[in-house]
Design a protein around this motif. Structure first.
Motif, PDB file in Angstrom:
ATOM      1  N   GLU A  13       0.896  -1.227  -0.055  1.00  0.00           N
ATOM      2  CA  GLU A  13      -0.048   0.056   0.091  1.00  0.00           C
ATOM      3  C   GLU A  13       0.969   1.272   0.090  1.00  0.00           C
ATOM      4  OE1 GLU A  13      -2.358  -0.236   3.288  1.00  0.00           O
ATOM      5  OE2 GLU A  13      -3.944  -2.019   2.493  1.00  0.00           O
ATOM      6  N   GLN A  14       1.910   1.209   0.899  1.00  0.00           N
ATOM      7  CA  GLN A  14       2.756   2.357   0.768  1.00  0.00           C
ATOM      8  C   GLN A  14       3.415   2.641  -0.453  1.00  0.00           C
ATOM      9  OE1 GLN A  14       5.380   1.558   4.177  1.00  0.00           O
ATOM     10  NE2 GLN A  14       4.179   2.470   5.552  1.00  0.00           N
ATOM     11  N   LEU A  15       4.029   1.627  -1.307  1.00  0.00           N
ATOM     12  CA  LEU A  15       4.575   1.534  -2.597  1.00  0.00           C
ATOM     13  C   LEU A  15       3.537   2.211  -3.588  1.00  0.00           C
ATOM     14  CD1 LEU A  15       6.859  -1.547  -2.831  1.00  0.00           C
ATOM     15  CD2 LEU A  15       7.444   0.788  -2.399  1.00  0.00           C
ATOM     16  N   LEU A  16       2.266   1.463  -3.366  1.00  0.00           N
ATOM     17  CA  LEU A  16       1.329   2.241  -4.501  1.00  0.00           C
ATOM     18  C   LEU A  16       0.914   3.678  -4.190  1.00  0.00           C
ATOM     19  CD1 LEU A  16      -1.087  -1.024  -4.470  1.00  0.00           C
ATOM     20  CD2 LEU A  16       0.334  -0.054  -6.527  1.00  0.00           C
ATOM     21  N   ALA A  17       1.062   4.262  -3.079  1.00  0.00           N
ATOM     22  CA  ALA A  17       0.733   5.415  -2.652  1.00  0.00           C
ATOM     23  C   ALA A  17       1.875   6.383  -3.054  1.00  0.00           C
ATOM     24  CB  ALA A  17       0.481   5.638  -1.127  1.00  0.00           C
ATOM     25  N   ARG A  21       1.971   9.369  -5.932  1.00  0.00           N
ATOM     26  CA  ARG A  21       2.418  10.593  -5.706  1.00  0.00           C
ATOM     27  C   ARG A  21       3.317  11.006  -6.772  1.00  0.00           C
ATOM     28  NH1 ARG A  21       2.413   9.006  -0.492  1.00  0.00           N
ATOM     29  NH2 ARG A  21       4.674   8.508  -0.535  1.00  0.00           N
ATOM     30  N   ALA A  22       4.261   9.833  -7.237  1.00  0.00           N
ATOM     31  CA  ALA A  22       5.463  10.274  -8.042  1.00  0.00           C
ATOM     32  C   ALA A  22       4.901  10.290  -9.627  1.00  0.00           C
ATOM     33  CB  ALA A  22       6.489   9.077  -8.192  1.00  0.00           C
ATOM     34  N   ARG A  23       3.603   9.930 -10.056  1.00  0.00           N
ATOM     35  CA  ARG A  23       3.147  10.082 -11.083  1.00  0.00           C
ATOM     36  C   ARG A  23       2.605  11.226 -11.325  1.00  0.00           C
ATOM     37  NH1 ARG A  23      -1.266   6.084 -11.396  1.00  0.00           N
ATOM     38  NH2 ARG A  23       0.542   4.651 -10.761  1.00  0.00           N
ATOM     39  N   THR A  24       1.888  11.743 -10.070  1.00  0.00           N
ATOM     40  CA  THR A  24       1.166  13.126 -10.102  1.00  0.00           C
ATOM     41  C   THR A  24       2.128  14.330 -10.333  1.00  0.00           C
ATOM     42  OG1 THR A  24      -0.750  12.237  -8.880  1.00  0.00           O
ATOM     43  CG2 THR A  24      -0.420  14.489  -8.725  1.00  0.00           C
ATOM     44  N   LYS A  25       3.309  13.925  -9.461  1.00  0.00           N
ATOM     45  CA  LYS A  25       4.422  15.192  -9.575  1.00  0.00           C
ATOM     46  C   LYS A  25       4.743  15.075 -11.204  1.00  0.00           C
ATOM     47  CE  LYS A  25       7.946  16.382  -6.498  1.00  0.00           C
ATOM     48  NZ  LYS A  25       8.788  16.018  -5.354  1.00  0.00           N
ATOM     49  N   ALA A  26       5.049  13.898 -11.693  1.00  0.00           N
ATOM     50  CA  ALA A  26       5.585  14.068 -13.044  1.00  0.00           C
ATOM     51  C   ALA A  26       4.652  14.354 -14.191  1.00  0.00           C
ATOM     52  CB  ALA A  26       5.963  12.435 -13.530  1.00  0.00           C
ATOM     53  N   GLU A  27       3.594  14.262 -13.761  1.00  0.00           N
ATOM     54  CA  GLU A  27       2.295  14.855 -14.963  1.00  0.00           C
ATOM     55  C   GLU A  27       2.372  16.331 -14.446  1.00  0.00           C
ATOM     56  OE1 GLU A  27      -1.475  13.119 -13.914  1.00  0.00           O
ATOM     57  OE2 GLU A  27      -0.809  11.029 -14.976  1.00  0.00           O
ATOM     58  N   ALA A  28       2.374  16.835 -13.266  1.00  0.00           N
ATOM     59  CA  ALA A  28       2.545  18.442 -12.965  1.00  0.00           C
ATOM     60  C   ALA A  28       3.499  18.949 -13.659  1.00  0.00           C
ATOM     61  CB  ALA A  28       2.413  18.767 -11.597  1.00  0.00           C
ATOM     62  N   ALA A  29       5.056  18.316 -13.685  1.00  0.00           N
ATOM     63  CA  ALA A  29       5.979  18.999 -14.324  1.00  0.00           C
ATOM     64  C   ALA A  29       5.862  18.917 -15.709  1.00  0.00           C
ATOM     65  CB  ALA A  29       7.290  17.994 -13.569  1.00  0.00           C
TER      66      ALA A  29
END
Length: 197
Positions: A13-17, A21-29
């Protein structure tokens, strides 16, 4: 029934979260990089933008119209800007001559008259507004002595809302356009009472 603690499930669950977060951050960038590229390309073509106040916040860029840019730089007065804005409104309103509304089925409460001939009535009202704007615009152009360079400068900067860098290529042409526009706006602002009626 009590849930049994499973360390592997907790780690998953921690790895999925973390992955979300990393995917959201990459999309925002990626979005930010795309916006920055678009702004840079438009700025290279001469467009002016009002940059976000705080770089940390994701606030949108705001494109500046030519008159706003000139006023912000102190190249035209408030009186000249007001005259240019009036010219621009008339230019854009007269350019819509013959425009067709987005719906042919005009009904009560929908912003227009209903019944037989309603579409024609709406088009007639729009054409009358455009015709009045065109007549007032012609009067303003007469105040500019119908001089092609003065009219073109007002059409580009006031009407089409381009910055001088967008409207003219080359530093000399930009300076010339700003000077012509200054003269034109002085002529238009000379007798504001007659124009506003």
């Amino acid at each position: 029934m009590a849930r049994i603690f499973d360390p592997a499930l907790r780690a998953r669950e921690q790895l999925l979260a973390a992955e979300r977060r990393a995917r959201t951050k990459a999309e925002a960038a990626a979005v930010e990089a795309g916006v920055a590229e678009t702004v840079a390309l438009s700025a290279a073509r001469g467009a002016a933008f009002e940059a976000p106040a705080h770089a940390a916040r994701a606030t949108p860029y705001k494109r500046q119209a030519g008159l706003d840019w000139l006023a912000r730089k102190g190249k035209i007065s408030a009186r000249q800007k007001s005259a240019g804005e009036r010219y621009g409104v008339l230019y854009r309103r007269s350019a819509r001559e013959g425009a067709i509304r987005s719906t042919l089925d005009v009904r009560p409460g929908g912003g227009g008259p209903a019944g037989p001939g309603a579409r024609e009535e709406v088009l007639l009202m729009a054409a009358e507004g455009s015709a009045q704007a065109a007549a007032r615009l012609a009067a303003l152009r007469t105040r500019l002595w119908n001089q092609p360079q003065l009219v073109a400068a007002c059409d580009l900067v006031c009407g089409r809302e381009l910055t001088p860098r967008e409207a003219a290529r080359g530093e000399r042409a930009v300076i010339e356009l700003e000077a012509l526009l200054g003269v034109a706006l002085d002529l238009l602002a000379g007798d504001e009472c007659a124009v506003s009626r």
